[in-house]
Design a protein around this motif. Structure first.
Motif, PDB file in Angstrom:
ATOM      1  N   PHE A  71      53.820  28.852  37.645  1.00 27.57           N
ATOM      2  CA  PHE A  71      53.960  29.984  38.552  1.00 27.57           C
ATOM      3  C   PHE A  71      52.958  29.895  39.701  1.00 27.57           C
ATOM      4  CE2 PHE A  71      55.037  32.323  34.457  1.00 27.57           C
ATOM      5  CZ  PHE A  71      56.376  32.529  34.752  1.00 27.57           C
ATOM      6  N   THR A  72      53.247  30.634  40.766  1.00 30.41           N
ATOM      7  CA  THR A  72      52.214  30.899  41.756  1.00 30.41           C
ATOM      8  C   THR A  72      51.285  31.934  41.116  1.00 30.41           C
ATOM      9  OG1 THR A  72      53.356  32.772  42.775  1.00 30.41           O
ATOM     10  CG2 THR A  72      53.853  30.557  43.675  1.00 30.41           C
ATOM     11  N   LEU A  73      50.164  32.185  41.748  1.00 28.98           N
ATOM     12  CA  LEU A  73      49.228  33.153  41.196  1.00 28.98           C
ATOM     13  C   LEU A  73      49.830  34.559  41.151  1.00 28.98           C
ATOM     14  CD1 LEU A  73      46.433  33.037  39.998  1.00 28.98           C
ATOM     15  CD2 LEU A  73      45.502  33.646  42.220  1.00 28.98           C
ATOM     16  N   GLU A  74      50.545  34.940  42.197  1.00 31.06           N
ATOM     17  CA  GLU A  74      51.171  36.270  42.221  1.00 31.06           C
ATOM     18  C   GLU A  74      52.285  36.390  41.184  1.00 31.06           C
ATOM     19  OE1 GLU A  74      50.148  39.148  43.600  1.00 31.06           O
ATOM     20  OE2 GLU A  74      48.442  37.869  44.068  1.00 31.06           O
ATOM     21  N   GLU A  75      53.060  35.334  41.004  1.00 30.10           N
ATOM     22  CA  GLU A  75      54.100  35.349  39.968  1.00 30.10           C
ATOM     23  C   GLU A  75      53.470  35.488  38.579  1.00 30.10           C
ATOM     24  OE1 GLU A  75      57.465  32.463  42.082  1.00 30.10           O
ATOM     25  OE2 GLU A  75      55.883  31.578  40.862  1.00 30.10           O
ATOM     26  N   ALA A  76      52.336  34.806  38.370  1.00 29.76           N
ATOM     27  CA  ALA A  76      51.634  34.897  37.081  1.00 29.76           C
ATOM     28  C   ALA A  76      51.145  36.321  36.841  1.00 29.76           C
ATOM     29  CB  ALA A  76      50.462  33.922  37.050  1.00 29.76           C
ATOM     30  N   PHE A  77      50.621  36.969  37.872  1.00 27.38           N
ATOM     31  CA  PHE A  77      50.151  38.357  37.763  1.00 27.38           C
ATOM     32  C   PHE A  77      51.289  39.257  37.286  1.00 27.38           C
ATOM     33  CE2 PHE A  77      49.563  42.524  39.926  1.00 27.38           C
ATOM     34  CZ  PHE A  77      48.421  42.938  39.269  1.00 27.38           C
ATOM     35  N   GLU A  78      52.449  39.152  37.915  1.00 27.46           N
ATOM     36  CA  GLU A  78      53.608  39.968  37.536  1.00 27.46           C
ATOM     37  C   GLU A  78      54.096  39.629  36.131  1.00 27.46           C
ATOM     38  OE1 GLU A  78      54.679  42.606  39.170  1.00 27.46           O
ATOM     39  OE2 GLU A  78      53.169  42.207  40.709  1.00 27.46           O
ATOM     40  N   TYR A  79      54.044  38.347  35.768  1.00 26.09           N
ATOM     41  CA  TYR A  79      54.492  37.911  34.452  1.00 26.09           C
ATOM     42  C   TYR A  79      53.577  38.448  33.343  1.00 26.09           C
ATOM     43  CZ  TYR A  79      56.009  34.830  30.686  1.00 26.09           C
ATOM     44  OH  TYR A  79      56.488  34.351  29.487  1.00 26.09           O
ATOM     45  N   LEU A  80      52.269  38.475  33.600  1.00 26.25           N
ATOM     46  CA  LEU A  80      51.294  38.859  32.570  1.00 26.25           C
ATOM     47  C   LEU A  80      51.159  40.370  32.385  1.00 26.25           C
ATOM     48  CD1 LEU A  80      48.469  36.315  33.429  1.00 26.25           C
ATOM     49  CD2 LEU A  80      50.140  36.150  31.574  1.00 26.25           C
ATOM     50  N   LYS A  81      51.380  41.153  33.435  1.00 27.27           N
ATOM     51  CA  LYS A  81      51.170  42.609  33.363  1.00 27.27           C
ATOM     52  C   LYS A  81      51.856  43.292  32.183  1.00 27.27           C
ATOM     53  CE  LYS A  81      52.228  44.081  37.491  1.00 27.27           C
ATOM     54  NZ  LYS A  81      52.412  44.910  38.697  1.00 27.27           N
ATOM     55  N   PRO A  82      53.128  42.979  31.880  1.00 24.86           N
ATOM     56  CA  PRO A  82      53.784  43.675  30.756  1.00 24.86           C
ATOM     57  C   PRO A  82      53.141  43.408  29.386  1.00 24.86           C
ATOM     58  CG  PRO A  82      55.411  42.574  32.138  1.00 24.86           C
ATOM     59  CD  PRO A  82      54.072  42.120  32.596  1.00 24.86           C
ATOM     60  N   TYR A  83      52.353  42.344  29.268  1.00 23.97           N
ATOM     61  CA  TYR A  83      51.714  42.033  27.988  1.00 23.97           C
ATOM     62  C   TYR A  83      50.468  42.873  27.732  1.00 23.97           C
ATOM     63  CZ  TYR A  83      54.772  37.986  27.518  1.00 23.97           C
ATOM     64  OH  TYR A  83      55.862  37.176  27.384  1.00 23.97           O
ATOM     65  N   LEU A  84      49.936  43.506  28.784  1.00 21.84           N
ATOM     66  CA  LEU A  84      48.746  44.340  28.638  1.00 21.84           C
ATOM     67  C   LEU A  84      49.077  45.577  27.815  1.00 21.84           C
ATOM     68  CD1 LEU A  84      47.277  44.333  32.233  1.00 21.84           C
ATOM     69  CD2 LEU A  84      46.329  43.205  30.229  1.00 21.84           C
ATOM     70  N   LYS A  85      48.228  45.866  26.876  1.00 22.64           N
ATOM     71  CA  LYS A  85      48.323  47.064  26.032  1.00 22.64           C
ATOM     72  C   LYS A  85      49.530  47.062  25.096  1.00 22.64           C
ATOM     73  CE  LYS A  85      47.381  51.923  26.016  1.00 22.64           C
ATOM     74  NZ  LYS A  85      48.063  53.110  26.312  1.00 22.64           N
ATOM     75  N   THR A  86      50.514  46.198  25.309  1.00 22.45           N
ATOM     76  CA  THR A  86      51.633  46.101  24.377  1.00 22.45           C
ATOM     77  C   THR A  86      51.395  44.958  23.394  1.00 22.45           C
ATOM     78  OG1 THR A  86      52.866  44.678  25.890  1.00 22.45           O
ATOM     79  CG2 THR A  86      53.327  47.037  25.991  1.00 22.45           C
ATOM     80  N   SER A  87      50.888  43.824  23.898  1.00 19.87           N
ATOM     81  CA  SER A  87      50.646  42.656  23.048  1.00 19.87           C
ATOM     82  C   SER A  87      49.174  42.277  22.953  1.00 19.87           C
ATOM     83  CB  SER A  87      51.418  41.446  23.591  1.00 19.87           C
ATOM     84  OG  SER A  87      52.796  41.726  23.630  1.00 19.87           O
ATOM     85  N   PHE A  88      48.428  42.497  24.048  1.00 19.46           N
ATOM     86  CA  PHE A  88      47.025  42.075  24.094  1.00 19.46           C
ATOM     87  C   PHE A  88      46.141  43.175  24.642  1.00 19.46           C
ATOM     88  CE2 PHE A  88      49.579  38.228  24.533  1.00 19.46           C
ATOM     89  CZ  PHE A  88      49.047  37.441  23.534  1.00 19.46           C
ATOM     90  N   SER A  89      44.909  43.252  24.114  1.00 16.08           N
ATOM     91  CA  SER A  89      43.962  44.254  24.597  1.00 16.08           C
ATOM     92  C   SER A  89      42.781  43.626  25.326  1.00 16.08           C
ATOM     93  CB  SER A  89      43.445  45.097  23.434  1.00 16.08           C
ATOM     94  OG  SER A  89      42.739  44.276  22.524  1.00 16.08           O
ATOM     95  N   SER A  90      42.814  42.312  25.491  1.00 13.67           N
ATOM     96  CA  SER A  90      41.698  41.624  26.121  1.00 13.67           C
ATOM     97  C   SER A  90      42.190  40.454  26.967  1.00 13.67           C
ATOM     98  CB  SER A  90      40.749  41.120  25.036  1.00 13.67           C
ATOM     99  OG  SER A  90      39.737  40.328  25.566  1.00 13.67           O
ATOM    100  N   VAL A  91      41.585  40.294  28.150  1.00 11.32           N
ATOM    101  CA  VAL A  91      41.877  39.159  29.022  1.00 11.32           C
ATOM    102  C   VAL A  91      40.530  38.615  29.486  1.00 11.32           C
ATOM    103  CG1 VAL A  91      43.105  38.333  31.064  1.00 11.32           C
ATOM    104  CG2 VAL A  91      43.961  40.337  29.851  1.00 11.32           C
ATOM    105  N   ILE A  92      40.337  37.308  29.355  1.00 10.99           N
ATOM    106  CA  ILE A  92      39.075  36.701  29.755  1.00 10.99           C
ATOM    107  C   ILE A  92      39.328  35.703  30.880  1.00 10.99           C
ATOM    108  CG2 ILE A  92      37.018  35.428  29.003  1.00 10.99           C
ATOM    109  CD1 ILE A  92      37.950  36.226  26.082  1.00 10.99           C
ATOM    110  N   LEU A  93      38.610  35.886  31.976  1.00  6.70           N
ATOM    111  CA  LEU A  93      38.640  34.957  33.104  1.00  6.70           C
ATOM    112  C   LEU A  93      37.445  34.025  32.958  1.00  6.70           C
ATOM    113  CD1 LEU A  93      39.386  33.898  35.949  1.00  6.70           C
ATOM    114  CD2 LEU A  93      38.048  35.810  36.885  1.00  6.70           C
ATOM    115  N   PHE A  94      37.704  32.743  32.861  1.00  8.38           N
ATOM    116  CA  PHE A  94      36.648  31.745  32.786  1.00  8.38           C
ATOM    117  C   PHE A  94      36.540  31.070  34.152  1.00  8.38           C
ATOM    118  CE2 PHE A  94      38.450  32.024  28.507  1.00  8.38           C
ATOM    119  CZ  PHE A  94      37.316  32.198  27.726  1.00  8.38           C
ATOM    120  N   THR A  95      35.369  31.131  34.765  1.00 14.45           N
ATOM    121  CA  THR A  95      35.131  30.420  36.015  1.00 14.45           C
ATOM    122  C   THR A  95      33.916  29.521  35.803  1.00 14.45           C
ATOM    123  OG1 THR A  95      33.551  31.910  37.109  1.00 14.45           O
ATOM    124  CG2 THR A  95      35.899  32.495  37.257  1.00 14.45           C
ATOM    125  N   THR A  96      33.618  28.695  36.779  1.00 18.13           N
ATOM    126  CA  THR A  96      32.481  27.790  36.647  1.00 18.13           C
ATOM    127  C   THR A  96      31.151  28.498  36.911  1.00 18.13           C
ATOM    128  OG1 THR A  96      32.773  27.080  38.936  1.00 18.13           O
ATOM    129  CG2 THR A  96      33.827  25.738  37.213  1.00 18.13           C
TER     130      THR A  96
END
Length: 130
Positions: A71-96
């Motif tokens: 996906f593009t980054l924006e497509e990924a954002f839209e794809y992931l949103k429905p999983y919040l609070k329904t399937s997952f309660s935590s999201v971790i961003l790993f950067t350098t």
């Protein structure tokens, strides 16, 4: 502040890390209930002309094959949103430079916290889509 608004702020950190070449990985974790879906991983695919991400759905059951999408980054954002609070309660961003954790509590309130970086380098994923 509703968790959706906090996630938008969290996603600004994701976009900033991509623009600065620091985005290493994003993981959706802490499943709600006992779903077959175990994790969702998002890894960068840097190329000369554009930036995409590889979204991988990992399942608990060995009978269910993992799924991968590009996906593009924006497509990924839209794809992931429905999983919040329904399937997952935590999201971790790993950067350098730092890790940022987005959490939703049982009452539906969201928070963000920062920790030191887990990754020192950005690792390109090996895609089954190639």
């Amino acid at each position: 502040m509703p968790y959706q608004d906090v996630f938008v702020l969290f996603w600004e950190h994701v976009k900033e890390s991509v623009q600065e070449g620091r985005f290493a990985k994003l993981t959706m974790a802490k499943t709600i209930g006992k779903p077959n879906l175990k994790n969702i991983f998002v890894r960068p695919i840097y190329s000369d002309d554009d930036f995409k991400v590889l979204v991988k759905l990992r399942y608990q059951s060995k009978e269910t094959e993992d799924e991968e999408f590009e996906f593009t980054l924006e497509e990924a954002f839209e794809y992931l949103k429905p999983y919040l609070k329904t399937s997952f309660s935590s999201v971790i961003l790993f950067t350098t430079t730092k890790d940022i954790t987005f959490k939703i509590n049982k009452k539906g309130a969201a928070s963000m916290s920062e920790n030191g970086p887990t990754f020192k380098n950005v690792i390109q994923p090996k895609s089954d889509l190639e």
